[in-house]
Design a protein around this motif. Structure first.
Motif, mmCIF file in Angstrom:
data_model
loop_
_atom_site.group_PDB
_atom_site.id
_atom_site.type_symbol
_atom_site.label_atom_id
_atom_site.label_comp_id
_atom_site.label_asym_id
_atom_site.label_seq_id
_atom_site.Cartn_x
_atom_site.Cartn_y
_atom_site.Cartn_z
ATOM 1 N N VAL A 54 -26.754 -20.123 -0.612
ATOM 2 C CA VAL A 54 -27.297 -21.441 -0.901
ATOM 3 C C VAL A 54 -28.768 -21.423 -0.516
ATOM 4 O O VAL A 54 -29.108 -21.039 0.601
ATOM 5 C CB VAL A 54 -26.561 -22.550 -0.128
ATOM 6 N N ALA A 55 -29.618 -21.800 -1.457
ATOM 7 C CA ALA A 55 -31.053 -21.897 -1.192
ATOM 8 C C ALA A 55 -31.501 -23.326 -1.476
ATOM 9 O O ALA A 55 -31.143 -23.903 -2.507
ATOM 10 C CB ALA A 55 -31.828 -20.921 -2.062
ATOM 11 N N LYS A 56 -32.266 -23.875 -0.526
ATOM 12 C CA LYS A 56 -32.748 -25.250 -0.661
ATOM 13 C C LYS A 56 -34.256 -25.295 -0.507
ATOM 14 O O LYS A 56 -34.851 -24.437 0.150
ATOM 15 C CB LYS A 56 -32.098 -26.138 0.403
ATOM 16 N N ASP A 57 -34.853 -26.321 -1.106
ATOM 17 C CA ASP A 57 -36.280 -26.569 -0.959
ATOM 18 C C ASP A 57 -36.561 -26.912 0.497
ATOM 19 O O ASP A 57 -35.914 -27.787 1.071
ATOM 20 C CB ASP A 57 -36.692 -27.719 -1.874
ATOM 21 N N LEU A 58 -37.497 -26.224 1.108
ATOM 22 C CA LEU A 58 -37.820 -26.404 2.518
ATOM 23 C C LEU A 58 -38.294 -27.814 2.829
ATOM 24 O O LEU A 58 -37.962 -28.367 3.874
ATOM 25 C CB LEU A 58 -38.872 -25.383 2.946
ATOM 26 N N SER A 59 -39.031 -28.428 1.918
ATOM 27 C CA SER A 59 -39.586 -29.745 2.212
ATOM 28 C C SER A 59 -38.675 -30.909 1.824
ATOM 29 O O SER A 59 -38.634 -31.919 2.517
ATOM 30 C CB SER A 59 -40.962 -29.912 1.563
ATOM 31 N N THR A 60 -37.908 -30.771 0.746
ATOM 32 C CA THR A 60 -37.083 -31.898 0.284
ATOM 33 C C THR A 60 -35.598 -31.733 0.579
ATOM 34 O O THR A 60 -34.858 -32.704 0.548
ATOM 35 C CB THR A 60 -37.235 -32.102 -1.236
ATOM 36 N N GLY A 61 -35.146 -30.501 0.795
ATOM 37 C CA GLY A 61 -33.724 -30.246 0.997
ATOM 38 C C GLY A 61 -32.934 -30.167 -0.295
ATOM 39 O O GLY A 61 -31.718 -29.981 -0.277
#
Length: 84
Positions: A54-61
């Motif tokens: 699972v990869a998520k945007d660091l700033s928005t989640g």
């Protein structure tokens, strides 16, 4: 620019990545983690190993990728970011 964590049994990798991160460096580090996770699972008797990634945007989640590797290919493109 990114954070990567691996579960104790090496079956799950969770990532947080910023869009401005160096994609080549990030992907290279993931490939090393994938290889180590594969070897750990195989050497512990799991011939049909897999890794839930699972990869998520660091700033928005926001979720960028949610795959079972190697059955699915890991890829984050500009289109992936645009579709967040």
């Amino acid at each position: 620019m990114y954070k990567i964590s691996v579960s104790d049994d090496y079956t799950e990798v969770n990532c947080q990545v910023a869009q401005k991160a160096n994609g080549l460096t990030f992907t290279a580090k993931l490939m090393i983690i994938f290889f180590n996770s594969e070897m750990y699972q195989i050497l512990n008797g799991n011939a049909e190993w897999s890794i839930h990634v699972v990869a998520k945007d660091l700033s928005t989640g926001g979720e960028l990728v949610n795959i079972d590797y190697p059955k699915e290919v890991f890829s984050i493109t500009e289109e992936t970011w645009d579709n967040l």
